[in-house]
Write a protein that holds these residues in place. Structure first.
Motif, PDB file in Angstrom:
ATOM      1  N   UNK A  24      -0.614  40.930   9.508  1.00 45.49           N
ATOM      2  CA  UNK A  24       0.060  39.831   8.829  1.00 45.49           C
ATOM      3  C   UNK A  24      -0.817  39.304   7.692  1.00 45.49           C
ATOM      4  N   UNK A  25      -0.185  38.693   6.727  1.00 46.68           N
ATOM      5  CA  UNK A  25      -0.891  38.089   5.609  1.00 46.68           C
ATOM      6  C   UNK A  25      -1.408  36.725   6.025  1.00 46.68           C
ATOM      7  N   UNK A  26      -2.726  36.541   5.988  1.00 44.87           N
ATOM      8  CA  UNK A  26      -3.309  35.274   6.390  1.00 44.87           C
ATOM      9  C   UNK A  26      -3.314  34.302   5.216  1.00 44.87           C
ATOM     10  N   UNK A  27      -3.037  33.036   5.534  1.00 43.80           N
ATOM     11  CA  UNK A  27      -2.978  32.025   4.493  1.00 43.80           C
ATOM     12  C   UNK A  27      -3.625  30.743   5.005  1.00 43.80           C
ATOM     13  N   UNK A  28      -4.778  30.340   4.452  1.00 46.90           N
ATOM     14  CA  UNK A  28      -5.338  29.031   4.804  1.00 46.90           C
ATOM     15  C   UNK A  28      -4.363  27.939   4.363  1.00 46.90           C
ATOM     16  N   UNK A  29      -4.168  26.963   5.201  1.00 45.51           N
ATOM     17  CA  UNK A  29      -3.155  25.937   4.930  1.00 45.51           C
ATOM     18  C   UNK A  29      -3.721  24.561   5.223  1.00 45.51           C
ATOM     19  N   UNK A 158       0.847  23.599  15.430  1.00 44.52           N
ATOM     20  CA  UNK A 158       0.246  24.874  15.025  1.00 44.52           C
ATOM     21  C   UNK A 158      -1.254  24.863  15.276  1.00 44.52           C
ATOM     22  N   UNK A 159      -1.893  23.760  14.910  1.00 51.04           N
ATOM     23  CA  UNK A 159      -3.340  23.654  15.099  1.00 51.04           C
ATOM     24  C   UNK A 159      -3.700  23.689  16.586  1.00 51.04           C
ATOM     25  N   UNK A 220       4.844  28.660  17.067  1.00 51.91           N
ATOM     26  CA  UNK A 220       4.490  27.554  16.177  1.00 51.91           C
ATOM     27  C   UNK A 220       4.308  28.046  14.748  1.00 51.91           C
ATOM     28  N   UNK A 221       3.774  29.253  14.602  1.00 50.87           N
ATOM     29  CA  UNK A 221       3.550  29.815  13.271  1.00 50.87           C
ATOM     30  C   UNK A 221       4.867  30.136  12.567  1.00 50.87           C
ATOM     31  N   UNK A 222       5.816  30.736  13.289  1.00 46.71           N
ATOM     32  CA  UNK A 222       7.101  31.071  12.670  1.00 46.71           C
ATOM     33  C   UNK A 222       7.889  29.804  12.344  1.00 46.71           C
ATOM     34  N   UNK A 223       7.769  28.799  13.211  1.00 47.59           N
ATOM     35  CA  UNK A 223       8.440  27.532  12.934  1.00 47.59           C
ATOM     36  C   UNK A 223       7.889  26.898  11.660  1.00 47.59           C
ATOM     37  N   UNK A 224       6.577  26.966  11.487  1.00 45.20           N
ATOM     38  CA  UNK A 224       5.964  26.402  10.291  1.00 45.20           C
ATOM     39  C   UNK A 224       6.350  27.202   9.053  1.00 45.20           C
ATOM     40  N   UNK A 225       6.403  28.513   9.162  1.00 40.18           N
ATOM     41  CA  UNK A 225       6.810  29.329   8.023  1.00 40.18           C
ATOM     42  C   UNK A 225       8.232  29.006   7.574  1.00 40.18           C
ATOM     43  N   UNK A 226       9.114  28.781   8.548  1.00 38.28           N
ATOM     44  CA  UNK A 226      10.492  28.428   8.209  1.00 38.28           C
ATOM     45  C   UNK A 226      10.539  27.089   7.486  1.00 38.28           C
ATOM     46  N   UNK A 234       3.702  35.666   7.533  1.00 37.56           N
ATOM     47  CA  UNK A 234       2.511  34.947   7.085  1.00 37.56           C
ATOM     48  C   UNK A 234       1.804  34.307   8.277  1.00 37.56           C
ATOM     49  N   UNK A 235       0.525  34.596   8.409  1.00 34.74           N
ATOM     50  CA  UNK A 235      -0.285  33.978   9.464  1.00 34.74           C
ATOM     51  C   UNK A 235      -0.990  32.764   8.887  1.00 34.74           C
ATOM     52  N   UNK A 236      -0.608  31.599   9.329  1.00 34.84           N
ATOM     53  CA  UNK A 236      -1.126  30.350   8.791  1.00 34.84           C
ATOM     54  C   UNK A 236      -2.413  29.959   9.510  1.00 34.84           C
ATOM     55  N   UNK A 237      -3.392  29.529   8.730  1.00 36.80           N
ATOM     56  CA  UNK A 237      -4.682  29.105   9.269  1.00 36.80           C
ATOM     57  C   UNK A 237      -4.850  27.621   8.970  1.00 36.80           C
ATOM     58  N   UNK A 238      -4.493  26.736   9.892  1.00 36.36           N
ATOM     59  CA  UNK A 238      -4.592  25.297   9.640  1.00 36.36           C
ATOM     60  C   UNK A 238      -6.042  24.853   9.499  1.00 36.36           C
ATOM     61  N   UNK A 239      -6.234  23.831   8.686  1.00 33.26           N
ATOM     62  CA  UNK A 239      -7.567  23.308   8.411  1.00 33.26           C
ATOM     63  C   UNK A 239      -7.789  22.063   9.269  1.00 33.26           C
TER      64      UNK A 239
END
Length: 440
Positions: A24-29, A158-159, A220-226, A234-239
């Motif tokens: 998956x494509x990682x994305x810092x968020x 997500x975090x 949680x990741x798919x919900x956030x992407x939607x 997209x793989x989200x990386x929460x800060x």
């Protein structure tokens, strides 16, 4: 054999999940970026924009009522052979003159009417539409706050899901190391076979817990992407730095005052009450006459008989619906009832806002207290784990006690991490209830 087979299946599933995550494509968020994207791509806000456009069109429609009405009409008619008796001055004895042959007729008319006075109905219509337009814009502001609050909540989930997955994964690594050590001790005859089986069972349970944690994280990741309008892969990386808690909060009374003064819903309902008040005036104005400046042009042609051109008229028209004197009373009462309903709605909403602010203020204080309690619990669990490990190394603690200590430490760390994030969400919900979320 069954346990080893289950562990192999679990390891295979974990490998597949990790491989899927790697592709998956990682994305810092950061939290602010998440809020910006959710506001930009929210379908609810796009629908609200359409309602604002509709309200603006209603204002333009009300203004257009000041413009003149104009109409053009014309007809061409075929006639039979009518009996036409034309009385002329030359035939003074009342006799009939010559009868022209008439078999068709054509006419054209143009009329223009400019309203001069309508009892205030046009002005009241414009004023009411403007109030409703502002109310629609405030509704959009309230919806925007709701989208932001939902985004913060989803970001927190997500975090938490990712933190839980990482903590369980770390605990699994420790469990595997423990099984390896106990296996060596069991081969040397230091511990019983039963103790090793307990450790292996604990490892299997942690592997299952890790799969559950990874599943929760993926949801949680798919919900956030939607919500953000991003691709599902997209793989989200929460800060973690995005979730910050203020050092201190204002007194409760300040938040209550802000809520009653700044909540968009209260202001929107107040505008609708004003629009209802204008509606009462507009309904009463229906009993007044209307006055308009009128103008027209007529052209008529009847072959072999009559031709009329350049027939221009200009005048003033008055219209008065006398029946409104006794029919208008019920309409006025209905308009007054709508205004009273809006006034009661404002009072009810004020009470609801005060209650909501109190609830969320207490929820925030409780969340802060949970952080302190869970921090103490982590310290206690760490000390307990250290003591049990020393006892186990000296042969005075059982494997069950060691596993229980590990589980207690894992739960304490999870609860502490979750308590910190929940406090951030509770704070932002307090800001939403007090009408200050957009300012933050």
């Amino acid at each position: 054999m069954t346990q080893r087979r289950d562990r192999r299946i679990g390891s295979t599933l974990l490998a597949l999940l990790l491989a899927a995550g790697a592709s998956a494509q990682q994305k810092p968020l950061a939290l602010k970026e998440a809020i910006d994207l959710s506001v930009k791509n929210s379908k609810a806000l796009k629908g609200r924009e359409a309602r604002i456009a509709e309200a603006k069109a209603a204002v333009a429609e009300a203004r257009d009522r000041r413009l003149p009405d104009a109409s053009v009409s014309g007809s061409y008619l075929r006639l039979n052979k009518p009996n036409v008796s034309l009385k002329t001055a030359q035939n003074g004895n009342g006799g009939s003159g010559g009868s022209p042959t008439v078999n068709s007729a054509a006419y054209a008319m143009a009329n223009v009417s400019l309203p001069i006075y309508a009892g205030g109905r046009i002005r009241y219509g414009m004023e009411s539409a403007q109030y409703l337009e502002k109310a629609a814009q405030l509704d959009a502001g309230a919806d925007r706050d709701e989208v932001i609050a939902n985004t913060i909540d989803a970001y927190n989930n997500l975090f938490k899901a990712r933190a839980a997955m990482n903590i369980v994964d770390s605990n699994l690594a420790a469990a595997r190391e423990r099984v390896r050590e106990l296996a060596n001790q069991e081969r040397q005859g230091i511990i019983a076979r039963n103790d090793l089986l307990k450790a292996q069972l604990a490892q299997s349970n942690i592997e299952l817990a890790l799969m559950d944690a990874q599943n929760n994280w993926q949801l949680a990741n798919i919900n956030m992407n939607i919500m953000l309008g991003l691709p599902d892969s997209t793989e989200l990386l929460p800060d973690s730095a995005s979730l910050r808690i203020p050092v201190q909060v204002k007194p409760l009374t300040d938040y209550v005052t802000d809520g009653l003064r700044s909540r968009s819903e209260i202001e929107a309902l107040s505008l609708r009450r004003q629009a209802a008040g204008v509606g009462v005036k507009a309904t009463r104005a229906e009993r007044l006459p209307s006055l308009a400046l009128t103008a027209g042009y007529v052209a008529l042609t009847v072959p072999n008989f009559l031709t009329v051109t350049n027939a221009v008229n200009l005048g003033i028209g008055v219209k008065y619906d006398i029946g409104s004197l006794w029919k208008n009373k019920a309409k006025v009462q209905a308009a007054q009832a709508r205004e009273a309903e809006a006034a009661a709605g404002i009072e009810q909403l004020n009470d609801a806002v005060r209650l909501q602010v109190h609830q969320r203020y207490l929820a925030y204080l409780t969340a802060q207290k949970k952080i302190e309690v869970n921090a103490t619990a982590v310290a206690q669990a760490q000390e307990n784990d250290r003591v049990i490990r020393n006892k186990f190394a000296n042969g005075v603690a059982t494997t069950t006690e060691l596993l229980d200590a590990d589980a207690a430490l894992l739960n304490a760390r999870l609860n502490y991490s979750f308590a910190q994030n929940d406090a951030v969400v509770a704070y932002y919900k307090l800001l939403q209830a007090s009408g200050n979320l957009n300012n933050q």
